[in-house]
Write an enzyme that holds these catalytic residues in place. Structure first.
Site, PDB file in Angstrom:
ATOM      1  N   CYS A  39       0.851  -1.174   0.000  1.00 52.63           N
ATOM      2  CA  CYS A  39       0.000   0.000   0.000  1.00 52.63           C
ATOM      3  C   CYS A  39       0.893   1.232   0.000  1.00 52.63           C
ATOM      4  CB  CYS A  39      -0.943   0.125   1.196  1.00 52.63           C
ATOM      5  SG  CYS A  39      -2.042  -1.276   1.409  1.00 52.63           S
ATOM      6  N   ARG A  77       3.206  -0.260  -5.142  1.00 54.14           N
ATOM      7  CA  ARG A  77       3.023  -0.849  -3.825  1.00 54.14           C
ATOM      8  C   ARG A  77       1.695  -1.580  -3.684  1.00 54.14           C
ATOM      9  NH1 ARG A  77       6.877   1.692  -0.469  1.00 54.14           N
ATOM     10  NH2 ARG A  77       5.917   0.795   1.359  1.00 54.14           N
ATOM     11  N   TRP A 116      -3.038  -2.596  -1.448  1.00 58.14           N
ATOM     12  CA  TRP A 116      -2.776  -4.010  -1.688  1.00 58.14           C
ATOM     13  C   TRP A 116      -3.463  -4.712  -0.530  1.00 58.14           C
ATOM     14  CZ3 TRP A 116      -0.443  -8.162   0.802  1.00 58.14           C
ATOM     15  CH2 TRP A 116      -0.156  -9.275   0.001  1.00 58.14           C
ATOM     16  N   ASN A 130      -0.750   1.775   5.742  1.00 59.81           N
ATOM     17  CA  ASN A 130       0.024   0.727   5.068  1.00 59.81           C
ATOM     18  C   ASN A 130       0.531  -0.198   6.160  1.00 59.81           C
ATOM     19  OD1 ASN A 130       1.927  -0.800   3.673  1.00 59.81           O
ATOM     20  ND2 ASN A 130       3.466   0.813   3.696  1.00 59.81           N
ATOM     21  N   GLY A 131       0.160  -1.492   6.086  1.00 61.20           N
ATOM     22  CA  GLY A 131       0.632  -2.437   7.100  1.00 61.20           C
ATOM     23  C   GLY A 131      -0.504  -3.300   7.612  1.00 61.20           C
ATOM     24  N   GLU A 189      14.474 -18.438 -11.067  1.00 64.52           N
ATOM     25  CA  GLU A 189      14.040 -17.073 -11.372  1.00 64.52           C
ATOM     26  C   GLU A 189      13.201 -17.048 -12.665  1.00 64.52           C
ATOM     27  OE1 GLU A 189      13.762 -14.224 -10.168  1.00 64.52           O
ATOM     28  OE2 GLU A 189      13.817 -12.776 -11.809  1.00 64.52           O
ATOM     29  N   LYS A 242       9.511 -15.600 -12.795  1.00 64.49           N
ATOM     30  CA  LYS A 242       9.158 -14.487 -13.676  1.00 64.49           C
ATOM     31  C   LYS A 242       7.928 -14.852 -14.508  1.00 64.49           C
ATOM     32  CE  LYS A 242      10.655 -11.842 -12.666  1.00 64.49           C
ATOM     33  NZ  LYS A 242      11.438 -11.204 -11.650  1.00 64.49           N
ATOM     34  N   GLU A 255       4.775 -15.002 -12.340  1.00 61.79           N
ATOM     35  CA  GLU A 255       4.367 -13.679 -11.858  1.00 61.79           C
ATOM     36  C   GLU A 255       3.559 -12.906 -12.879  1.00 61.79           C
ATOM     37  OE1 GLU A 255       7.525 -11.543  -8.942  1.00 61.79           O
ATOM     38  OE2 GLU A 255       8.348 -12.087 -10.868  1.00 61.79           O
ATOM     39  N   HIS A 277      14.864 -37.194 -10.857  1.00 64.47           N
ATOM     40  CA  HIS A 277      14.299 -37.517  -9.551  1.00 64.47           C
ATOM     41  C   HIS A 277      12.856 -37.054  -9.422  1.00 64.47           C
ATOM     42  CE1 HIS A 277      18.161 -38.959  -8.266  1.00 64.47           C
ATOM     43  NE2 HIS A 277      18.724 -37.817  -8.601  1.00 64.47           N
ATOM     44  N   LYS A 286       5.097  -4.571  -5.319  1.00 63.52           N
ATOM     45  CA  LYS A 286       6.554  -4.529  -5.439  1.00 63.52           C
ATOM     46  C   LYS A 286       7.261  -4.457  -4.094  1.00 63.52           C
ATOM     47  CE  LYS A 286      10.122  -2.966  -8.342  1.00 63.52           C
ATOM     48  NZ  LYS A 286      10.357  -4.358  -8.715  1.00 63.52           N
TER      49      LYS A 286
HETATM   50  C1  G6P Z   1       8.164  -8.773  -4.132  1.00 59.77           C
HETATM   51  C2  G6P Z   1       8.460  -8.340  -5.543  1.00 59.77           C
HETATM   52  C3  G6P Z   1       9.659  -9.122  -6.070  1.00 59.77           C
HETATM   53  C4  G6P Z   1      10.852  -8.938  -5.155  1.00 59.77           C
HETATM   54  C5  G6P Z   1      10.510  -9.312  -3.707  1.00 59.77           C
HETATM   55  C6  G6P Z   1      11.605  -8.899  -2.740  1.00 59.77           C
HETATM   56  O1  G6P Z   1       7.700 -10.073  -4.120  1.00 59.77           O
HETATM   57  O2  G6P Z   1       7.343  -8.542  -6.379  1.00 59.77           O
HETATM   58  O3  G6P Z   1       9.993  -8.655  -7.361  1.00 59.77           O
HETATM   59  O4  G6P Z   1      11.908  -9.726  -5.599  1.00 59.77           O
HETATM   60  O5  G6P Z   1       9.319  -8.643  -3.292  1.00 59.77           O
HETATM   61  O6  G6P Z   1      11.665  -7.500  -2.717  1.00 59.77           O
HETATM   62  P1  G6P Z   1      12.933  -6.680  -2.338  1.00 59.77           P
HETATM   63  O7  G6P Z   1      12.518  -5.256  -2.482  1.00 59.77           O
HETATM   64  O8  G6P Z   1      13.273  -7.031  -0.912  1.00 59.77           O
HETATM   65  O9  G6P Z   1      14.029  -7.070  -3.268  1.00 59.77           O
END
Ligand code: G6P
Length: 608
Positions: A2, A27, A74, A98-99, A480, A484, A487, A503, A603
C-alpha cells in the site's frame, strides 16, 4: 505494501495526490482513494481497481480541499472493493494505512462496545474509531493520536486528516516507511521520496516508532515514547530519477533494456576498470580472514541473487555460505557464528521479512552488509555497510534490472572477500574482473536477439506449465525464470537443478510442456547436454538458451533456440538472465496480461 500520501497545501490537492499515488502504485493497485476537507468537512472519493478508476471518479465529482490524504491499496484484510478502500473514516477523522494491525479483532470488539459501527472488513477501520474514541473523551487530535498509537500492535505507516482542522496532518510509523517532504509553502507525507519527488527533494524520514505533527511550514517529530526529537532533513536524488516509460510499451521492457547501462554503472562503482581490480567504495569493518561463514537472506528475486552469490563466495573466497528465504530465516533461531557476516539483499530495502531477519542477525552480533537499490531505505539505514545497486528506480513489479545489478555487486563482493582472504590471486582477480567488464556488452548483444525470443515466447501462450532447468549459477536462474513467468503470465512454471530432472520432474515430460534449458558453455555443459537428451528421448519440447557449442553438443531437435554469444562461464548467469526475463515478458504481453502490475502482487512487501 500500500502507498500513502498526505498534502497540507495551499491550493486544491487532489490532483497532486493522484500524481503521488501514481508513483506509489507499485506498492499495490487493487483500489485507491482520497479524502480532503471541503469547508472543514471530510469528503472522500474511492474506487475499486486501478488508480485510473479513481481519476475517473474525481473527474465526475472533483474534490476541492487544500489539505488531503490518499492511498493505493494491496489488500490484506478484506477483499478489494470500494467499501474496503482507504481512506477510512470515523466521525471526526479519516486515515490511510500501510501495514497490518494485528490486534484489530480485540480493538473492534472493544469499540463495538462503545457503539461504533463497522462498515468495512479492514483492520484499518479500528484505527479511525480508536482515535475518534479518544477525541470523544475530550482530547485534541494530537493528544488523541498520541493516546491511540501505543494501543496498536503490528506494522503501520499512517496518515490522519481531521474534520474541521485545516492546518494539521499527523503521520506515524512502526515498520513500513514514511517520509515527510518539505515544500516551499506546502508540507507532505509519503511512503517514499519518489512519491514526493514532483513536489520536493527535501525529505525527513521517520524512524521506527516515530510520529509527526505537520502544520504549515513545520513538522514536530515525536519518538515512540512521545518525546519531541530532531530528525534530519536530507536532499534526495529521487526527483532527478526518471520514472517514465520512454518509448517502451511497459516499464518492464524499459527496465530489461536498461540493463547493459545500469550493470555497467554498478560495476564501475565497485571496480577499478583500468587496473582490472575490485575497488570497493567502503572498507570492511571486520577482518575477512576471521570469517568462518557468510549468511545471506532475501525474498523473491533477491533470494535468487543470493543463491547465485553462494556459488561465487564459495568458489572465489572459499567461505561456506548459508542462504535462506527471509520469511523462514527470521523464525529459525539459527545459531550464527560470533561476529559473522550477514548479507541482506533487497531492491526496495523495505521488505518486512528481510528487515526482521536483519534485526535477528543484529541480536546475534553479526556484521550487516546490505545490497540495496534504494539507498535511503530502512534496511540501508539499519545496516553497518551499504553496498548500493545503481539500477535506478525499478517500477515494473517483476524485478529485472535490480536482479542483474544485485548479481554484479555480489560478484564484486565475492572477489573482494576472496582477495582479502588470500584465496584469489591477483592474476585470477584480473581475469575475473575483465570478465565482469565484458558483461554489459554481452547483454546489449543479447537484446539484439529479442525477436527470436519473442517468437518462442508466443508458443507459451497455450501451455499449462513450463519447466526451467539449469546447473550451478544457472540453477537459481532457472528458479528465477519460473518465478518471472508465473508472476506476469500466470502460467505455472517450475525451476529445477538439471541434475534433479530424473528424480521427479522427468515424469512431466510430454510433447506439450516446454522445457527451457539454460546451458552456457561451462564445466557442467556435458552433464546438462545429457539432461537435454533425456528430455528429447521422451519426446519433450526443448528450448535451449546457450551458445553455438551448446546447440551442437546437444545434437537434438530443438523447438526453440536462443543463441547466446560465447562468453566465459563464471558470471554468464548475469547475461543469461536477459533471455529468461524476455521470455516471460513476451509470453505475458502476447497473452494480454498486465505485465507491470500483475494481479495480486506488489513490489514492496512491507507486511509479513
Ligand atoms: C516482491 C516483488 C519481487 C521482489 C521481492 C523482494 O515479491 O514482487 O519482485 O523480488 O518482493 O523485494 P525486495 O525489495 O526485498 O528485493
Amino acid at each position: 505494501m500500500c502507498g500513502i500520501v498526505g498534502i497540507l497545501g495551499t491550493a486544491p490537492v487532489a490532483e497532486s495526490i493522484v500524481e503521488a499515488l501514481k508513483r506509489l502504485e507499485y506498492r499495490g493497485y487493487d483500489s485507491a482513494g482520497i479524502a480532503t476537507l471541503e469547508g472543514g468537512h471530510l469528503t472522500r472519493r474511492r474506487a475499486e481497481g486501478k488508480l485510473k478508476n479513481l481519476e475517473l471518479r474525481l473527474s465526475e465529482a472533483p474534490l476541492e480541499g487544500v489539505i488531503g490524504i490518499g492511498h493505493t491499496r494491496w489488500a490484506t484484510h478484506g477483499r478489494p472493493s470500494e467499501a474496503n478502500a482507504h481512506p477510512h473514516a470515523s466521525d471526526r477523522l479519516a486515515v490511510v494505512h500501510n501495514g497490518i494491525i494485528e490486534n484489530f479483532r480485540e480493538l473492534r470488539e472493544e469499540l463495538k462496545g462503545k457503539s461504533y459501527t463497522f462498515t468495512t472488513e479492514t483492520d484499518t477501520e479500528v484505527v479511525a474509531h480508536l482515535v475518534s474514541a479518544e477525541m470523544r473523551k475530550g482530547l485534541d487530535p494530537v493528544d488523541a493520536v498520541a493516546a491511540a498509537l501505543p494501543r496498536l500492535k503490528g506494522a503501520f505507516a499512517l496518515a490522519f486528516l481531521f474534520e474541521g482542522v485545516e492546518d494539521l496532518l499527523i503521520g506515524a510509523r512502526q515498520g513500513p516507511p514514511l517520509a515527510v517532504g518539505w515544500g516551499a509553502d506546502e508540507m507532505y507525507l509519503g511512503s517514499d521520496a519518489l512519491a514526493l519527488a514532483p513536489f520536493t527533494d527535501v525529505i525527513t524520514y521517520l524512524e521506527d516508532g516515530d510520529w509527526v505533527v505537520l502544520r504549515p511550514g513545520r513538522a514536530e517529530f515525536h519518538d515512540e515514547h512521545g518525546n519531541i526529537v530532531e530528525r534530519v532533513k536530507q536532499r534526495t536524488v529521487a526527483g532527478a530519477l526518471l520514472v517514465e516509460r520512454g518509448n517502451h510499451r511497459h516499464f518492464m521492457a524499459k527496465e530489461i533494456h536498461e540493463q547493459p547501462e545500469v550493470v555497467a554503472r554498478t560495476l564501475a562503482h565497485y571496480l577499478d576498470m583500468l587496473q582490472g581490480k575490485v575497488r570497493l567504495p567502503f572498507e570492511f569493518p571486520f577482518d575477512p580472514n576471521a570469517l568462518d561463514r557468510i549468511t545471506i537472506t532475501a525474498c523473491g528475486t533477491a533470494y535468487y541473487a543470493a543463491l547465485t552469490a553462494k556459488y561465487w563466495f564459495e568458489r572465489f573466497a572459499r567461505l561456506p555460505v548459508e542462504v535462506d528465504v527471509a520469511s523462514e530465516f527470521r523464525y529459525r533461531e539459527a545459531p550464527l557464528p560470533e561476529r559473522g557476516l550477514m548479507i541482506v539483499v533487497s531492491q526496495s530495502g523495505e521488505t518486512a521479512d528481510t528487515r526482521a531477519s536483519l534485526h535477528y542477525a543484529r541480536t546475534q552480533k553479526q556484521h550487516i552488509l546490505s545490497v540495496v537499490n534504494v539507498p535511503s531505505s530502512t534496511i540501508a539505514r539499519e545496516s553497518h555497510i551499504v553496498a548500493p545497486t545503481l539500477a535506478g528506480p525499478e517500477i515494473g513489479v517483476a524485478s529485472t534490472k535490480a536482479l542483474t545489478c544485485q548479481l554484479a555487486v555480489l560478484a564484486c563482493l565475492a572477489l573482494a572477500v576472496g582477495r582479502a582472504r588470500g584465496k584469489l590471486s591477483a592474476e585470477e582477480e584480473f581475469r575475473l574482473v575483465n570478465e565482469l567488464i565484458l558483461l554489459p556488452g554481452l547483454m546489449a548483444d543479447v537484446l539484439n536477439h529479442e525477436a527470436t525470443i519473442e517468437q518462442i515466447a508466443h508458443s507459451f501462450a497455450k501451455v499449462q506449465s513450463v519447466l526451467y532447468l539449469g546447473r550451478g549459477t544457472n540453477y537459481p536462474l532457472a528458479l528465477e525464470g519460473a518465478l518471472k513467468l508465473k508472476e506476469i503470465s500466470y502460467i505455472h512454471a517450475e525451476g529445477y537443478a538439471a541434475g534433479e530432472l530424473k528424480h521427479g520432474p522427468i515424469a512431466l515430460i510430454d510433447e506439450v510442456m516446454p522445457v527451457v534449458v539454460i546451458a552456457p558453455s561451462d564445466r557442467a555443459l556435458e552433464k546438462t547436454v545429457s539432461n537435454v537428451q533425456e528430455v528429447a528421448a521422451r519426446g519433450g519440447r526443448i528450448i535451449l538458451i546457450g551458445d553455438a557449442r551448446a546447440a551442437q553438443e546437444a545434437a537434438v531437435d530443438l523447438s526453440g533456440f536462443v543463441e547466446m554469444p560465447a562468453m566465459a562461464p563464471d558470471f554468464a548467469a548475469i547475461v543469461y538472465a536477459l533471455p529468461v526475463q524476455l521470455l516471460a515478458y513476451h509470453a505475458a504481453v502476447f497473452m494480454g496480461k498486465d505485465v507491470d502490475q500483475p494481479r495480486n502482487l506488489a513490489k514492496s512487501v512491507t507486511v509479513e
